[in-house]
Design a protein around this motif. Structure first.
Motif, PDB file in Angstrom:
ATOM      1  N   PHE A 157      10.343 -31.139  -3.926  1.00  0.00           N
ATOM      2  CA  PHE A 157      10.210 -32.586  -3.761  1.00  0.00           C
ATOM      3  C   PHE A 157      11.314 -33.148  -2.869  1.00  0.00           C
ATOM      4  O   PHE A 157      11.088 -34.092  -2.118  1.00  0.00           O
ATOM      5  CB  PHE A 157      10.183 -33.282  -5.125  1.00  0.00           C
ATOM      6  N   ARG A 158      12.483 -32.575  -2.927  1.00  0.00           N
ATOM      7  CA  ARG A 158      13.559 -32.989  -2.007  1.00  0.00           C
ATOM      8  C   ARG A 158      13.203 -32.609  -0.572  1.00  0.00           C
ATOM      9  O   ARG A 158      13.418 -33.392   0.360  1.00  0.00           O
ATOM     10  CB  ARG A 158      14.875 -32.345  -2.410  1.00  0.00           C
ATOM     11  N   ALA A 159      12.682 -31.406  -0.380  1.00  0.00           N
ATOM     12  CA  ALA A 159      12.272 -30.968   0.960  1.00  0.00           C
ATOM     13  C   ALA A 159      11.142 -31.846   1.485  1.00  0.00           C
ATOM     14  O   ALA A 159      11.110 -32.194   2.670  1.00  0.00           O
ATOM     15  CB  ALA A 159      11.852 -29.503   0.925  1.00  0.00           C
ATOM     16  N   ASN A 160      10.224 -32.224   0.611  1.00  0.00           N
ATOM     17  CA  ASN A 160       9.124 -33.098   0.997  1.00  0.00           C
ATOM     18  C   ASN A 160       9.653 -34.463   1.436  1.00  0.00           C
ATOM     19  O   ASN A 160       9.221 -35.014   2.447  1.00  0.00           O
ATOM     20  CB  ASN A 160       8.143 -33.242  -0.175  1.00  0.00           C
ATOM     21  N   ALA A 162      12.494 -35.133   2.747  1.00  0.00           N
ATOM     22  CA  ALA A 162      13.185 -34.983   4.039  1.00  0.00           C
ATOM     23  C   ALA A 162      12.205 -35.075   5.215  1.00  0.00           C
ATOM     24  O   ALA A 162      12.630 -35.353   6.338  1.00  0.00           O
ATOM     25  CB  ALA A 162      13.938 -33.655   4.076  1.00  0.00           C
ATOM     26  N   LEU A 163      10.921 -34.881   4.964  1.00  0.00           N
ATOM     27  CA  LEU A 163       9.905 -34.961   6.017  1.00  0.00           C
ATOM     28  C   LEU A 163       9.425 -36.389   6.275  1.00  0.00           C
ATOM     29  O   LEU A 163       8.697 -36.627   7.232  1.00  0.00           O
ATOM     30  CB  LEU A 163       8.683 -34.102   5.636  1.00  0.00           C
ATOM     31  N   PHE A 164       9.787 -37.314   5.406  1.00  0.00           N
ATOM     32  CA  PHE A 164       9.277 -38.682   5.465  1.00  0.00           C
ATOM     33  C   PHE A 164       9.421 -39.281   6.870  1.00  0.00           C
ATOM     34  O   PHE A 164      10.457 -39.102   7.487  1.00  0.00           O
ATOM     35  CB  PHE A 164      10.019 -39.555   4.446  1.00  0.00           C
ATOM     36  N   PRO A 165       8.386 -39.914   7.415  1.00  0.00           N
ATOM     37  CA  PRO A 165       7.192 -40.458   6.790  1.00  0.00           C
ATOM     38  C   PRO A 165       6.058 -39.451   6.576  1.00  0.00           C
ATOM     39  O   PRO A 165       5.008 -39.815   6.070  1.00  0.00           O
ATOM     40  CB  PRO A 165       6.755 -41.557   7.742  1.00  0.00           C
TER      41      PRO A 165
END
Length: 190
Positions: A157-160, A162-165
């Protein structure tokens, strides 16, 4: 031959029940970490009431779904086909993915959207044993201060985030409860 479970278990009052369920889904995603009751469906095992209601509310003939091995049964496939009409797809091409966290792993294979179309990401529906306000601290949009939520893990979830947006959005379900974890949520320490 069609199993009896295939034809039953839908919403008793589809218009009203779907509207209530959609409101619960919006609440869960717009207020990350909030645990919301979600009822209406009586799906076949191994699907929880909340996950079944979520599928009946969000899936249709234009939304493809990937069933992880934990949930890929002939009865469940028939139930989804009968009630939703949603086509089944490979993990990399699915609009929605359903299963336990372990069965959905690796989550990096699911669509995270494109820079011009971040909305073309997959939404994960993760079946959990329980949901509680224990676990990592969540912060970000929709959260006043912070809140805690039991998560199957934190690194993904942290890696996800970091991809935002870009990134996937997640619904966590357990029994008749649901919680949302959009890609914009910051997952802190436990």
């Amino acid at each position: 031959m069609i199993a009896p479970d295939t034809l039953s278990g839908g919403l008793a009052d589809p218009a009203t029940d779907a509207a209530r369920a959609f409101r619960a889904c919006l609440t869960a995603l717009s207020r990350p970490g909030t645990i919301v009751p979600l009822t209406g469906a009586q799906p076949p095992a191994p699907l929880s009431v909340a996950a079944g209601t979520l599928l009946l509310t969000l899936l249709d003939r234009t939304t493809s779904v990937f069933l992880a091995p934990s949930h890929d049964t002939p009865t469940l496939r028939d139930w989804i086909t009968f009630h939703c009409g949603a086509p089944f797809a490979a993990a990399e091409e699915a609009t929605f993915a359903l299963g336990t966290w372990a069965a959905l792993d690796p989550v990096t294979r699911f669509a995270i959207g494109q820079p011009d179309y971040p909305d073309r990401a997959c939404t994960l529906i993760v079946e959990c044993d329980a949901l509680s306000h224990d676990g990592p601290r969540l912060s970000g949009p929709g959260i006043k201060g912070s809140v805690r939520l039991s998560l199957p893990e934190t690194a993904a979830f942290r890696a996800n985030r970091a991809l935002f947006p870009l990134g996937f959005d997640t619904f966590l379900t357990a029994g008749d409860l649901i919680a949302g974890l959009p890609r914009s949520t910051i997952v802190g320490d436990a």
